[in-house]
Design a protein around this motif. Structure first.
Motif, PDB file in Angstrom:
ATOM      1  N   VAL A   5       0.844  -1.185   0.000  1.00 13.65           N
ATOM      2  CA  VAL A   5       0.000   0.000   0.000  1.00 13.65           C
ATOM      3  C   VAL A   5       0.883   1.240   0.000  1.00 13.65           C
ATOM      4  CG1 VAL A   5      -1.848   1.206   1.197  1.00 13.65           C
ATOM      5  CG2 VAL A   5      -1.693  -1.280   1.350  1.00 13.65           C
ATOM      6  N   PRO A   6       0.621   2.203  -0.887  1.00 13.23           N
ATOM      7  CA  PRO A   6       1.450   3.417  -0.927  1.00 13.23           C
ATOM      8  C   PRO A   6       1.395   4.186   0.378  1.00 13.23           C
ATOM      9  CG  PRO A   6       0.047   3.245  -2.876  1.00 13.23           C
ATOM     10  CD  PRO A   6      -0.401   2.185  -1.930  1.00 13.23           C
ATOM     11  N   ALA A   7       2.474   4.858   0.700  1.00 16.30           N
ATOM     12  CA  ALA A   7       2.508   5.683   1.903  1.00 16.30           C
ATOM     13  C   ALA A   7       1.481   6.803   1.778  1.00 16.30           C
ATOM     14  CB  ALA A   7       3.901   6.265   2.096  1.00 16.30           C
ATOM     15  N   SER A   8       0.872   7.160   2.884  1.00 19.60           N
ATOM     16  CA  SER A   8      -0.139   8.214   2.891  1.00 19.60           C
ATOM     17  C   SER A   8       0.250   9.275   3.914  1.00 19.60           C
ATOM     18  CB  SER A   8      -1.503   7.619   3.255  1.00 19.60           C
ATOM     19  OG  SER A   8      -2.473   8.623   3.425  1.00 19.60           O
ATOM     20  N   SER A   9      -0.241  10.492   3.687  1.00 19.81           N
ATOM     21  CA  SER A   9       0.048  11.562   4.628  1.00 19.81           C
ATOM     22  C   SER A   9      -0.627  11.319   5.970  1.00 19.81           C
ATOM     23  CB  SER A   9      -0.407  12.906   4.053  1.00 19.81           C
ATOM     24  OG  SER A   9      -1.798  12.871   3.772  1.00 19.81           O
ATOM     25  N   ARG A  10      -1.720  10.534   5.971  1.00 19.69           N
ATOM     26  CA  ARG A  10      -2.390  10.188   7.224  1.00 19.69           C
ATOM     27  C   ARG A  10      -3.149   8.890   7.021  1.00 19.69           C
ATOM     28  NH1 ARG A  10      -7.857  11.040   7.628  1.00 19.69           N
ATOM     29  NH2 ARG A  10      -8.858  12.191   5.950  1.00 19.69           N
ATOM     30  N   PRO A  11      -3.370   8.143   8.081  1.00 18.40           N
ATOM     31  CA  PRO A  11      -4.158   6.918   7.955  1.00 18.40           C
ATOM     32  C   PRO A  11      -5.580   7.235   7.497  1.00 18.40           C
ATOM     33  CG  PRO A  11      -2.939   6.941  10.024  1.00 18.40           C
ATOM     34  CD  PRO A  11      -2.833   8.315   9.433  1.00 18.40           C
ATOM     35  N   TRP A  12      -6.149   6.360   6.676  1.00 19.69           N
ATOM     36  CA  TRP A  12      -7.488   6.619   6.152  1.00 19.69           C
ATOM     37  C   TRP A  12      -8.350   5.356   6.042  1.00 19.69           C
ATOM     38  CZ3 TRP A  12      -8.938   4.331   1.459  1.00 19.69           C
ATOM     39  CH2 TRP A  12      -7.896   3.720   0.735  1.00 19.69           C
ATOM     40  N   MET A  13      -7.760   4.181   6.119  1.00 24.22           N
ATOM     41  CA  MET A  13      -8.530   2.953   5.958  1.00 24.22           C
ATOM     42  C   MET A  13      -9.325   2.627   7.221  1.00 24.22           C
ATOM     43  SD  MET A  13      -5.982   0.284   4.055  1.00 24.22           S
ATOM     44  CE  MET A  13      -5.309   0.593   2.431  1.00 24.22           C
ATOM     45  N   ILE A  14     -10.418   1.894   7.037  1.00 24.58           N
ATOM     46  CA  ILE A  14     -11.182   1.329   8.142  1.00 24.58           C
ATOM     47  C   ILE A  14     -11.115  -0.184   8.052  1.00 24.58           C
ATOM     48  CG2 ILE A  14     -13.479   1.053   9.154  1.00 24.58           C
ATOM     49  CD1 ILE A  14     -14.132   3.867   8.161  1.00 24.58           C
ATOM     50  N   ASP A  15     -10.668  -0.797   9.111  1.00 22.75           N
ATOM     51  CA  ASP A  15     -10.646  -2.250   9.217  1.00 22.75           C
ATOM     52  C   ASP A  15     -12.017  -2.670   9.746  1.00 22.75           C
ATOM     53  OD1 ASP A  15     -10.378  -4.899   9.937  1.00 22.75           O
ATOM     54  OD2 ASP A  15      -8.465  -4.641  10.967  1.00 22.75           O
ATOM     55  N   ALA A  16     -12.826  -3.261   8.885  1.00 18.35           N
ATOM     56  CA  ALA A  16     -14.216  -3.557   9.228  1.00 18.35           C
ATOM     57  C   ALA A  16     -14.399  -4.887   9.956  1.00 18.35           C
ATOM     58  CB  ALA A  16     -15.081  -3.556   7.965  1.00 18.35           C
ATOM     59  N   HIS A  17     -13.289  -5.521  10.362  1.00 18.30           N
ATOM     60  CA  HIS A  17     -13.447  -6.811  11.038  1.00 18.30           C
ATOM     61  C   HIS A  17     -12.214  -7.164  11.863  1.00 18.30           C
ATOM     62  CE1 HIS A  17     -15.816 -10.666  11.074  1.00 18.30           C
ATOM     63  NE2 HIS A  17     -14.693 -11.052  11.673  1.00 18.30           N
ATOM     64  N   GLN A  18     -12.293  -6.933  13.167  1.00 21.66           N
ATOM     65  CA  GLN A  18     -11.244  -7.373  14.087  1.00 21.66           C
ATOM     66  C   GLN A  18     -11.891  -7.763  15.411  1.00 21.66           C
ATOM     67  OE1 GLN A  18     -11.363  -3.812  16.676  1.00 21.66           O
ATOM     68  NE2 GLN A  18     -10.177  -5.651  17.019  1.00 21.66           N
ATOM     69  N   HIS A  19     -11.116  -8.383  16.301  1.00 20.18           N
ATOM     70  CA  HIS A  19     -11.663  -8.939  17.537  1.00 20.18           C
ATOM     71  C   HIS A  19     -10.838  -8.529  18.756  1.00 20.18           C
ATOM     72  CE1 HIS A  19     -14.107 -11.702  15.105  1.00 20.18           C
ATOM     73  NE2 HIS A  19     -13.010 -11.972  14.418  1.00 20.18           N
ATOM     74  N   PHE A  20     -11.506  -8.538  19.908  1.00 18.07           N
ATOM     75  CA  PHE A  20     -10.850  -8.489  21.211  1.00 18.07           C
ATOM     76  C   PHE A  20     -11.366  -9.659  22.038  1.00 18.07           C
ATOM     77  CE2 PHE A  20     -11.170  -3.683  20.529  1.00 18.07           C
ATOM     78  CZ  PHE A  20      -9.880  -3.585  20.027  1.00 18.07           C
ATOM     79  N   TRP A  21     -10.525 -10.130  22.978  1.00 18.55           N
ATOM     80  CA  TRP A  21     -10.990 -11.156  23.912  1.00 18.55           C
ATOM     81  C   TRP A  21     -10.053 -11.253  25.100  1.00 18.55           C
ATOM     82  CZ3 TRP A  21     -10.223 -13.334  18.723  1.00 18.55           C
ATOM     83  CH2 TRP A  21      -8.909 -13.760  18.496  1.00 18.55           C
ATOM     84  N   ASP A  22     -10.548 -11.898  26.133  1.00 22.00           N
ATOM     85  CA  ASP A  22      -9.742 -12.158  27.326  1.00 22.00           C
ATOM     86  C   ASP A  22     -10.110 -13.546  27.851  1.00 22.00           C
ATOM     87  OD1 ASP A  22      -8.340 -12.268  29.688  1.00 22.00           O
ATOM     88  OD2 ASP A  22      -8.872 -10.234  30.324  1.00 22.00           O
TER      89      ASP A  22
END
Length: 291
Positions: A5-22
């Protein structure tokens, strides 16, 4: 455009699927010896570390357990962590009071982005066709929420029937329907996948491919063709990027997953890539703008 992915001046993507757990707090039935590498507490600080140096600016956290307590906790995370933009949570769709539970979730602090049930773990392949489940999903539709479809081939006929019965319900197919990439599943997957893609209320996440392939040999399995077929079938207007982190760590680094999705979208225009990597998640899950 291909490669990293090309470098960007600022982050812009949205990760629409990740998890947390304990695992110290709750037992996760799917968490066995095969996933020992991720059998540990994972939370927002770990996510911030994972996305550092990538174009990802925010995420949607997705349930990992059929537990209403987890649902409320994930919403609370979205209320206090600016990097987590919304939560796709669990509710008992078959319960008579599902509409009341949905109302409670919507009123709770945080951003309720959608609902998910781990359908592929149900013994009944037709679970989505049960009258009480259909009734629950009508309540999800009435609440204006999306429903994430976590299915494989076995549940695809029931998912197709659901999509046809409730055309007003926004559906999001997780992980491209989890094709068995490790065993080179292709033609069978494309057939049933295409039937779902033909329905306008179904969307698809470009996610979860590295762990459906060989965890040690996915780089040689040509995963881009699966990603490209997702985009061919659903188009840039109904495809959204997700990492499936930290499950994805079983096979790849976070940045490798982002790069794989980017390569799969190499033929898209700039506007189309913006839709796949941010805009569609924002629209489907009613997310606020990232800053």
């Amino acid at each position: 455009m291909s490669g990293t992915v090309p470098a960007s001046s600022r982050p812009w993507m949205i990760d629409a699927h990740q998890h947390f757990w304990d695992p110290r707090v709750r037992a996760y039935p799917w968490m066995d010896e095969s996933v020992a590498a991720i059998d540990r507490p994972i939370g927002p600080s770990d996510l911030r570390e994972a996305i550092a140096g990538t174009p990802v600016a925010g995420s949607v956290v997705v349930q990992a357990l059929h537990d209403l307590g987890e649902s409320f906790e994930l919403l609370e995370i979205t209320a206090r962590e600016d990097v987590v933009l919304g939560a796709v949570v669990w509710v008992d769709l078959a319960a008579p009071d599902v509409a009341d539970r949905l109302a409670e979730l919507r009123e709770h602090p945080g951003h309720l982005a959608g609902i998910r049930h781990q359908v592929h773990d149900e013994p009944d392949a037709d679970w989505l066709r049960r009258p009480e489940v259909i009734r629950g999903l009508k309540a999800v539709q009435d609440a204006g929420l999306a429903f994430d479809l976590l299915i494989r081939h076995r549940e695809s006929a029931a998912a197709l029937a659901l999509a046809e019965e409730l055309p007003g319900l926004t559906l999001v197919l997780d992980h491209a329907g989890k094709p068995a990439i490790a065993s080179d599943e292709w033609d069978d997957w494309r057939q049933w996948f295409g039937r779902l893609a033909a329905l306008p209320n179904v969307n698809c996440k470009l996610s979860g491919l590295v762990t459906e392939a060989s965890w040690t040999g996915w780089r040689e399995q040509g995963l881009e063709r699966y990603g490209q077929h997702v985009l061919d079938a659903f188009g840039a207007e109904r495809t959204l990027f997700g990492s499936d982190w930290p499950v994805s760590l079983l096979a790849a680094r976070y940045d490798e997953v982002v790069d794989l999705a980017w390569r799969s979208a190499s033929s898209l225009s700039d506007a189309e890539r913006t839709a796949v990597f941010a805009g569609n998640a924002r629209r489907i899950y009613a997310l606020e703008e990232t800053s």
